[in-house]
Write an enzyme that holds these catalytic residues in place. Structure first.
Site, PDB file in Angstrom:
ATOM      1  N   ASP A 143       0.733  -1.160  -0.014  1.00 47.79           N
ATOM      2  CA  ASP A 143      -0.223  -0.113   0.055  1.00 47.79           C
ATOM      3  C   ASP A 143       0.891   1.135   0.137  1.00 47.79           C
ATOM      4  O   ASP A 143       2.259   1.175   0.433  1.00 47.79           O
ATOM      5  CB  ASP A 143      -1.085  -0.071   1.262  1.00 47.79           C
ATOM      6  N   TRP A 144       0.501   2.383  -0.506  1.00 46.32           N
ATOM      7  CA  TRP A 144       1.338   3.608  -0.668  1.00 46.32           C
ATOM      8  C   TRP A 144       1.857   3.961   0.852  1.00 46.32           C
ATOM      9  O   TRP A 144       1.127   4.424   1.533  1.00 46.32           O
ATOM     10  CB  TRP A 144       0.200   4.502  -1.168  1.00 46.32           C
TER      11      TRP A 144
END
Ligand code: BGC
Length: 754
Positions: A232-233
């Site tokens: 995930d970012w």
């Protein structure tokens, strides 16, 4: 899916190039290696419509993404219980992705709705893992058949926004397996997503991005996942540890840090280059999958996709209540329909955060109602309340709305949660509608009892405090850019509601099983309710709910009959029943099959959804619906065996229209092979005696030791000491179970287990 080309490329890459491929090149692209012709590919949110940032775009989308169709969000799609429909959305997403040169769509998100408060519930499908997994699989298949990849997210146990980048979800393995992993397992094993995105949070203390047991042992070794795992970012904390755990691609790239760390770790021998090579191979495979098709850029049909969004939204709305057949509206020329509520002209149709789409257009419900109303019907509007709760304005708006309601023939009130209540990044703190709406409803009802409420919200809301005042409730969720048109179709009976709740509407937040533990504190959230999530929890505690999981009404009626169940070897169970449309209109019914284990040695939910089918029937028509169940559908995760376990005995098969409207039931008996439990000196006397072979071994050891079976003959004594580990019993003199006997019996047991 290794390729010879990838192998050839791999040997030509320098260490630095390999490291660079395991990081993106910017916020939305993978890295290229131009010298070897490895292109960069584009990634884009999101689950219910693209959020393709123009090159150089920011993360949160403040600068705006390219226009795309905003389809119903996941809580709406979840309520469709329609895999074919999810597939059609997937096909359309792929077309838009190709048009915008997007290689991988970052979705679907299938985290379980553990609490109604999770700020991202609107992005997730259900409180049930099987429903989530099946719908996600269909969506993935739809997208990927169009030559575009997906990223199933967020793996795993990302069930809240509070402290989401650090919080450790403290979960026992059985709960993790049965509730939080099953949906991922179904989607991975049936639809084979090209990529999967790890979660931000920690699971039992370890960051999801560095969780080898999750990312490698379970995902790849057990489920056979052959795609790429991306972060995930911003979820990566230690790039080398993440790589070793099975995380192939870091997004966005921590350039100058993560790449350097990888290179240093390989050079210093801390990271085997073979591990890096494996990740690089997966990046190369993804690039090959993304660029291999004939796809190329094409235009997408904006009008056709808007029409599809309307079709989908119609099949997602749930008719919660419909007293005296208040819906569909029956108005004729000369009559007045009062449309009340700011949401009727300022619609809420999606949530905020990374999934926020820049829609190609937005239907305005008020305009759509005017267009759909029969000729001569006056559709009058009053805002009724403000969206931001301005007390002075609200008082005036309420008076105007009440006056309008008093003179109208029918009243439709558009209620819902303000946008600021539901977003990525934070959770709600209660599940009530704003007071300026809930206080208005009884006053409107006093003026006109024909009150219909249309709800727009991304997660369950409390309805108990106001619903006695209203005749009908249509829950539309956050149903995308065409929600307005779809709502008009449903209210006027141009379409028949057929959505079913994919999440329970509890009476009160306090009834939800996660209530005492959500959202945790000091970096930890205990999943203390275990497997009793959603309806599994409400049912176990016999709690009344406002509307149960699976509930949804129709403008027609359905009858269930002729349940047939047959049991074959290995717990292969076939079920069929007949569903008949007994009402006046064509309609769709969701036939739901639940299984309950009637006698069990571990705590189990009273019933669990195991499969479902949606049927479309003309008035008077019948269809025989067939289901197949397998051993896994009757099994639980046995913590002691560390495997799925089917316990012999009686099970109930129940088929019906909701988890609490079960129309047909049948009891069956299943036989399963006895899998020996691992036993040791810390296993209790009762545990030894519960296993026939182990009990025999214990008796034999007592006999061989010449001490007789005195301890096993005295029932009263056995009750008293049955929960003592046998090694503890050995320390007590006088009952014959001494240390020699324990050693002998353990030796015999080991021989048996080998
Ligand atoms: C979200 C993901 C999303 C990513 C890229 C993260 O903050 O958790 O769901 O795909 O950003 O926008």
């Amino acid at each position: 899916m290794a390729s010879d080309d990838d192998a050839t490329t791999l040997v030509q890459l320098t260490l630095a190039e390999k490291a660079s491929l395991c990081l993106g090149s910017d916020m939305w692209h993978t890295a290229a290696v131009e010298r070897l012709g490895i292109p960069s590919i584009a990634l884009s949110d999101g689950p219910h419509g693209l959020r393709r940032m123009p090159d150089g775009g920011d993360h949160v989308g403040l600068s705006g993404s390219l226009p795309a169709t905003c389809f119903p969000t996941a809580s709406a799609l979840g309520s469709s219980w329609d895999t074919a429909l999810a597939g059609r959305v997937g096909t359309a997403l792929a077309a838009e992705a190709r048009a915008q040169d997007v290689a991988v769509v970052l979705g679907p998100g299938i985290n379980i709705k553990r609490s109604p408060l999770c700020g991202r519930n609107f992005e997730y499908l259900s409180e049930d893992p099987m429903l989530s997994g099946r719908l996600a699989a269909a969506l993935i298949e739809g997208v990927q058949a169009g030559g575009v990849g997906t990223s199933l997210k967020h793996f795993a146990a990302n069930n809240q926004e509070t402290d989401r980048l650090r919080v450790s979800a403290e979960i026992d393995e059985r709960t993790l397996r049965e509730i939080y992993l099953t949906g991922f397992e179904i989607a991975v094993t049936t639809a084979r997503p090209w990529t999967l995105m790890c979660a931000y949070n920690r699971i039992n203390g370890t960051h999801a991005s560095q969780h080898e047991w999750l990312l490698t042992s379970i995902l790849r070794n057990e489920w056979g996942f052959d795609g790429l795992v991306m972060s995930d970012w911003g979820a990566v904390h230690d790039r080398v540890a993440a790589l070793a755990a099975g995380l192939d691609l870091e997004m966005p790239p921590n350039l100058g840090v993560s790449d350097v760390a990888i290179i240093d770790a390989v050079r210093s021998g801390h990271l085997d280059e073979a591990v890096l090579d494996t990740a690089v191979r997966r990046v190369l495979q993804l690039v090959r999958r993304a660029t291999g098709g004939s796809a190329g850029r094409d235009e997408f049909d904006v009008d056709a996709h808007h029409a599809l969004a309307r079709d989908v939204a119609r099949d997602c709305a749930v008719l919660l209540k419909n007293e005296s057949d208040s819906l569909p509206l029956q108005l004729s020329s000369g009559q007045t329909l009062a449309v009340i509520g700011e949401f009727a002209r300022t619609p809420r149709f999606q949530g905020a955060g990374s999934s926020q789409v820049n829609p190609t257009r937005v239907d305005n419900p008020l305009d759509e109602l005017r267009a759909a109303a029969p000729d001569g019907v006056d559709v009058a509007f009053a805002a009724g309340f403000t969206l931001n709760g301005n007390a002075d304005n609200d008082a005036t708006l309420a008076e105007e709305a009440i006056a309008l309601a008093a003179r109208a023939d029918n009243v439709v009130v558009f209620c819902g949660l303000p946008g600021s209540d539901e977003s990525e990044g934070y959770d709600r703190v209660h599940m009530r509608l704003p007071a300026n709406q809930t206080t208005l409803l009884p006053r409107l009802a006093a003026a006109n009892p024909q009150l219909v409420v249309v709800l727009a919200n991304g997660s369950a809301v409390q309805v108990a405090d106001w619903e006695p005042h209203v005749a009908a409730i249509l829950e539309t969720w956050l149903s995308g850019q065409a929600a307005g048109g779809a709502t008009a179709d449903l209210l006027f009976g141009l379409a028949n509601p057929n959505g079913r709740l994919a999440e329970t509407m509890p009476l009160r937040l306090e009834d939800n099983s996660s209530y005492l533990n959500f959202p945790g504190e000091d970096g930890h959230v205990r999943y203390g309710e275990g497997i009793f999530v959603g309806y599994r929890g409400y049912d176990a505690c016999d709690q009344q709910v406002s509307y149960p999981f699976g509930h949804g009404l129709s403008y027609t009626t359905f009858d269930y009959s002729d349940l047939e169940v047959s049991v074959a070897e290995h717990a292969a169970v076939s079920v069929s029943c007949t569903v008949t449309n007994t009402g006046p209109r064509r309609g769709k019914e969701v036939v739901q099959l639940y299984v309950g284990d009637l006698i069990t040695s571990v705590a189990r939910p009273r019933r669990e959804l195991k499969t479902f089918a949606k049927v479309d029937l003309e008035p008077g028509a019948s269809e025989v619906v067939h289901f197949s169940l397998a051993a896994r559908d009757f099994s639980f995760w046995s913590t002691r065996r560390r495997d799925w376990h089917l316990e012999s005995g009686a099970f109930e098969i129940a088929v019906g229209a909701s988890s609490r409207d079960l129309r047909l039931r049948m009891q069956i008996e299943l036989e399963s092979a006895q899998v020996p439990l691992p036993l040791d000196e810390m296993s209790t006397l009762d545990e030894w005696l519960a296993d026939s072979d182990a009990a025999a071994a214990l008796r034999k050891a007592l006999d061989d030791g010449g001490v007789g079976e005195s301890i096993l003959e005295n029932e009263e004594m056995k009750r008293l000491i049955g929960n003592f580990p046998i090694s503890s019993l050995a320390a007590f003199p006088g009952h014959g179970l001494n240390h020699e006997v324990v050693r002998a019996v353990i030796d015999q047991r080991r021989a048996l287990e080998r």
